[in-house]
Design an enzyme around this catalytic site. Structure first.
Site, mmCIF file in Angstrom:
data_model
loop_
_atom_site.group_PDB
_atom_site.id
_atom_site.type_symbol
_atom_site.label_atom_id
_atom_site.label_comp_id
_atom_site.label_asym_id
_atom_site.label_seq_id
_atom_site.Cartn_x
_atom_site.Cartn_y
_atom_site.Cartn_z
ATOM 1 N N TYR A 137 0.851 -1.189 0.000
ATOM 2 C CA TYR A 137 0.000 0.000 0.000
ATOM 3 C C TYR A 137 0.892 1.246 0.000
ATOM 4 C CZ TYR A 137 -4.179 2.488 -0.230
ATOM 5 O OH TYR A 137 -5.134 3.323 -0.717
ATOM 6 N N ARG B 166 -8.296 10.591 -8.622
ATOM 7 C CA ARG B 166 -7.416 11.238 -7.643
ATOM 8 C C ARG B 166 -6.740 10.148 -6.828
ATOM 9 N NH1 ARG B 166 -7.836 11.858 -1.954
ATOM 10 N NH2 ARG B 166 -7.008 9.883 -2.639
ATOM 11 N N LYS C 290 -6.141 -1.934 -1.321
ATOM 12 C CA LYS C 290 -7.028 -1.728 -0.161
ATOM 13 C C LYS C 290 -7.670 -3.040 0.251
ATOM 14 C CE LYS C 290 -7.344 2.562 1.254
ATOM 15 N NZ LYS C 290 -7.946 3.864 1.444
ATOM 16 N N GLU D 200 -13.477 4.973 -3.507
ATOM 17 C CA GLU D 200 -12.044 5.149 -3.272
ATOM 18 C C GLU D 200 -11.413 6.027 -4.340
ATOM 19 O OE1 GLU D 200 -10.439 3.870 -0.677
ATOM 20 O OE2 GLU D 200 -8.559 4.706 -1.370
ATOM 21 N N ASP D 201 -10.752 7.097 -3.897
ATOM 22 C CA ASP D 201 -9.946 7.920 -4.802
ATOM 23 C C ASP D 201 -10.708 8.445 -6.020
ATOM 24 O OD1 ASP D 201 -7.970 7.707 -2.991
ATOM 25 O OD2 ASP D 201 -6.543 6.622 -4.231
ATOM 26 N N ASP E 251 -13.884 6.088 1.821
ATOM 27 C CA ASP E 251 -12.767 6.010 2.765
ATOM 28 C C ASP E 251 -11.968 7.305 2.826
ATOM 29 O OD1 ASP E 251 -11.207 4.520 4.644
ATOM 30 O OD2 ASP E 251 -9.599 4.666 3.172
ATOM 31 N N ASP E 252 -11.843 7.997 1.702
ATOM 32 C CA ASP E 252 -11.036 9.224 1.683
ATOM 33 C C ASP E 252 -11.674 10.311 2.535
ATOM 34 O OD1 ASP E 252 -9.237 8.130 -0.333
ATOM 35 O OD2 ASP E 252 -11.009 8.236 -1.603
ATOM 36 N N ASN F 81 0.187 12.217 1.240
ATOM 37 C CA ASN F 81 0.894 11.069 0.681
ATOM 38 C C ASN F 81 1.300 11.369 -0.753
ATOM 39 O OD1 ASN F 81 0.421 9.292 2.929
ATOM 40 N ND2 ASN F 81 -1.706 9.196 2.259
HETATM 41 P P1 NAD Z 1 -8.295 16.421 -2.633
HETATM 42 O O1 NAD Z 1 -7.837 16.525 -4.022
HETATM 43 O O2 NAD Z 1 -9.705 16.078 -2.352
HETATM 44 O O3 NAD Z 1 -8.003 17.800 -1.883
HETATM 45 C C1 NAD Z 1 -6.791 18.531 -1.954
HETATM 46 C C2 NAD Z 1 -7.045 19.891 -1.352
HETATM 47 O O4 NAD Z 1 -5.817 20.602 -1.302
HETATM 48 C C3 NAD Z 1 -8.005 20.771 -2.142
HETATM 49 O O5 NAD Z 1 -8.910 21.359 -1.259
HETATM 50 C C4 NAD Z 1 -7.125 21.846 -2.739
HETATM 51 O O6 NAD Z 1 -7.798 23.088 -2.819
HETATM 52 C C5 NAD Z 1 -6.051 21.945 -1.692
HETATM 53 N N1 NAD Z 1 -4.837 22.531 -2.255
HETATM 54 C C6 NAD Z 1 -4.224 22.192 -3.398
HETATM 55 N N2 NAD Z 1 -3.163 22.999 -3.579
HETATM 56 C C7 NAD Z 1 -3.124 23.858 -2.551
HETATM 57 C C8 NAD Z 1 -2.294 24.934 -2.185
HETATM 58 N N3 NAD Z 1 -1.278 25.297 -2.945
HETATM 59 N N4 NAD Z 1 -2.530 25.586 -1.055
HETATM 60 C C9 NAD Z 1 -3.549 25.217 -0.270
HETATM 61 N N5 NAD Z 1 -4.393 24.209 -0.556
HETATM 62 C C10 NAD Z 1 -4.186 23.543 -1.692
HETATM 63 O O7 NAD Z 1 -7.352 15.372 -1.921
HETATM 64 P P2 NAD Z 1 -7.597 14.680 -0.508
HETATM 65 O O8 NAD Z 1 -8.326 13.411 -0.659
HETATM 66 O O9 NAD Z 1 -8.147 15.661 0.447
HETATM 67 O O10 NAD Z 1 -6.106 14.286 -0.107
HETATM 68 C C11 NAD Z 1 -5.166 15.300 0.172
HETATM 69 C C12 NAD Z 1 -3.892 14.658 0.691
HETATM 70 O O11 NAD Z 1 -4.148 13.976 1.911
HETATM 71 C C13 NAD Z 1 -3.293 13.637 -0.269
HETATM 72 O O12 NAD Z 1 -1.908 13.777 -0.298
HETATM 73 C C14 NAD Z 1 -3.660 12.328 0.368
HETATM 74 O O13 NAD Z 1 -2.729 11.313 0.077
HETATM 75 C C15 NAD Z 1 -3.647 12.662 1.835
HETATM 76 N N6 NAD Z 1 -4.472 11.745 2.637
HETATM 77 C C16 NAD Z 1 -3.938 11.199 3.761
HETATM 78 C C17 NAD Z 1 -4.671 10.314 4.511
HETATM 79 C C18 NAD Z 1 -4.084 9.722 5.755
HETATM 80 O O14 NAD Z 1 -3.074 10.156 6.200
HETATM 81 N N7 NAD Z 1 -4.691 8.734 6.361
HETATM 82 C C19 NAD Z 1 -5.957 9.978 4.116
HETATM 83 C C20 NAD Z 1 -6.490 10.576 2.977
HETATM 84 C C21 NAD Z 1 -5.741 11.467 2.251
#
Ligand code: NAD
Length: 550
Positions: free
Chosen positions: A97, A150, A168, A239-240, A262-263, A402
């Site tokens: 993963y 995504r 997953k 997912e994603d 899940d996200d 991530n």
């Molecule tokens: P997403 O695409 O839904 O959201 C990304 C967000 O970041 C958007 O709101 C966007 O406006 C914002 N963004 C982008 N560029 C930016 C900038 N320059 N300044 C400020 N904000 C900015 O993605 P997501 O599902 O919310 O995931 C975001 C991150 O979190 C990914 O890297 C993902 O891997 C990580 N994540 C971690 C976990 C965990 O740790 N368990 C779980 C889910 C997601």
């Protein structure tokens, strides 16, 4: 125990990953199944086979090669694959993963070997039920579905995102004992806007741009309907998906079918859990926190909504609970003067002057916690972390983006810039950090602490819906499960080695809620207390142990 008649014989059983035991077939089984001469003479124990796999794994040049080695094993011999994963979970999870699965998806069309799961593309509209009928295993209980828009923090990977549902579901089995044959990965291929993929002659998905019109919703609706007809007890995990679809699909379907995202919800629960455990270190109640999110996508809003739900559950008025959560996105601080906000952001757009600099937002809002989830590496700069450390005795710094290279700051930076006071967690794993004479162990806010257990509880109770309360219960249970020893090291999640125990406990909570709320489609046992449900749930967990064929 399988009966003779049901079993494939000869090379067929050697090529059946569900039943194959490879060199572990006994003499009696070799005679029974026509395997004499098809295997080397030595009868290996599962432990010896595991040793051979690990020996080869350690010789591989890089993590992508290790991923290919493990997935190939999964395609040959699932029992051995899960034995290796379960017995070496801390080493193997990052290979099957995040972060390695991200690289595997980026290379998906180039490292592709064998099919796994179902590919349903726009070309198959009107035939989705027929496709589900092609699935070789009866009655899957957990479906993970993506449209690849995504993938982790890597963007649109189209059909190459299939590595994520596969990964997953491997975690559902490894972490919560969902039977491998009960797991179904699905790719809804609606095209991709990734130019590199569209220009790649080996790309395996539909060679067209992403569908944005009604045909998209029609395909999703046909898929969800077909699942209800063919596999009515299956839990569907979204997912994603991209932002524009994830929130609205969740809103549209969550009250109609057994489904979660899940996200949004899994991330919400795992981050809430980390926060609750962190509060055991920093002192103070959830209601006293001020949290600044960097990123207002699925992860950020999902976490925000879960924190709000937890506070409401503790008796805090909703308005007050929302005021505790502030968001900073690509336009700056989320404030009420911003126009054209999508529905999910509106409840968090508070009254404030606009701010476009994160350090300035920290100075103005004085948060107790900052949570990074925008996929923008390095934004938790020395200035930001130092400011947080001036404002708080124990600042909470969660860098959740991530893969590892996208983290807002590294564990080492968070500890060094805060003189070891930060309570740090990340999305991808970081090694322990030596600071002075102390060793600090960063927690990994891995969704795998939550979704497999929730899934197991959903399967055990055959719940018809997945509710917010189930995720809250999972988050609280996980936070309670962090030991004082883990906390003393700074770790706000339990070690991954305890994940099967944690998943069983979460499943018991989830099933108990399903029975209590009349959502279970299985007759309730006399006592639906989680502690009473636990032994039955443990019993139904898949163990990676070879059966004896006789
Ligand atoms: P997403 O695409 O839904 O959201 C990304 C967000 O970041 C958007 O709101 C966007 O406006 C914002 N963004 C982008 N560029 C930016 C900038 N320059 N300044 C400020 N904000 C900015 O993605 P997501 O599902 O919310 O995931 C975001 C991150 O979190 C990914 O890297 C993902 O891997 C990580 N994540 C971690 C976990 C965990 O740790 N368990 C779980 C889910 C997601």
């Amino acid at each position: 125990m399988a009966t003779n008649q049901e079993l494939p014989r000869g090379v067929k059983i050697l090529h059946d990953p569900v039943r194959n035991k490879g060199t572990a077939f006994t003499d009696a089984e070799r005679d029974l199944l026509g395997l004499r001469g098809l295997l080397p003479p030595k009868k290996c124990s599962a432990a010896e086979q595991e040793q051979r796999i690990l020996e080869n794994l350690h010789k591989k040049a890089n993590d992508l090669e290790r991923y290919i080695h493990l997935v190939s094993l999964q395609d040959r011999n699932e029992t051995l694959f899960y034995r290796v994963v379960v017995n070496n979970i801390e080493e193997i999870m990052p290979l099957i993963y995040t972060p390695t699965v991200g690289k595997a998806c980026q290379q998906f069309s180039h490292i592709y070997r064998r099919p796994r799961g179902l590919y349903i593309s726009l070309q198959e509209r009107g035939r989705v039920r027929e496709i589900l009928g092609n699935w070789p295993h009866r009655d899957p209980r957990v479906i993970v579905v993506t449209d690849g828009e995504r993938i982790l923090g890597l963007g649109d990977l189209g059909a190459a995102g299939m590595g994520i549902p596969i990964g997953k579901l491997s975690l559902y089995t490894a972490c919560a004992g969902i039977r491998p044959t009960d797991c179904l990965p699905v790719m809804l291929d609606v095209g991709t806007n990734n130019e590199n993929l569209l220009n790649d002659p080996l790309y395996l998905g539909l060679e067209r741009r992403r569908e944005r019109g009604p045909a998209y919703d029609e395909l999703v609706a046909e898929f969800i309907d077909a699942v209800q007809q063919e596999f009515p007890y299956a839990l569907i995990q979204l997912e994603d998906f991209g932002n524009r679809n994830a929130f609205r699909l969740l809103e549209h379907y969550r009250s109609r079918v057994c489904l979660f995202d899940d996200d949004i919800q899994g991330t919400g629960a795992v981050a809430l859990s980390g926060l609750l455990a962190a509060l055991r270190l920093t002192g103070g109640a959830l209601a006293d926190q001020r949290i600044l999110f960097f990123g207002a996508g699925q992860a950020g809003i999902g976490i925000g909504e879960t924190i709000v739900a937890a506070q409401i559950d503790e008796g805090v008025p909703e308005e007050q609970a929302r005021q505790a959560c502030w968001f900073f996105d690509s336009q700056g601080l989320l404030v009420d003067s911003r126009e054209n906000l999508p529905p999910q952001k509106q409840p968090f757009a508070h009254k404030h002057q606009p701010i476009t600099d994160l350090a300035e937002a920290v100075r103005m809002l004085q948060p107790t916690a900052i949570i990074g989830c925008a996929g923008k590496p390095g934004v938790f700069s020395e200035e930001v972390v130092t400011l947080m450390s001036e404002l708080n005795e124990r600042p909470i710094v969660f860098a959740l983006s991530n893969p590892t290279a996208n983290a807002e700051c590294t564990a080492e930076q968070a500890y060094r810039w805060s003189e070891g006071r930060a309570v740090f967690a990340s999305g991808s794993p970081f090694d322990p950090v030596e600071l002075g004479n102390k060793t600090l162990v960063p927690g990994q806010g891995n969704n795998a602490y939550i979704f497999p257990g929730v899934g197991l509880g959903a399967v055990a109770s055959a719940t018809s819906r997945v509710t917010d309360e189930m995720f809250l219960a999972a988050a609280r249970l996980l936070a309670r499960h962090v030991s004082e020893e883990d906390l003393a090291l700074g770790r706000v999640y339990p070690p991954l080695t305890s994940i099967r125990d944690v998943s069983a406990l979460i499943a018991a909570e989830v099933a108990s809620i399903a029975y209590r709320d009349g959502l279970a489609r299985r007759e309730a046992p006399p006592d639906i207390d989680p502690a009473s449900l636990l032994p039955g749930i443990r019993e139904q967990m898949f163990q990676p142990i070879y059966p004896h064929y006789a």
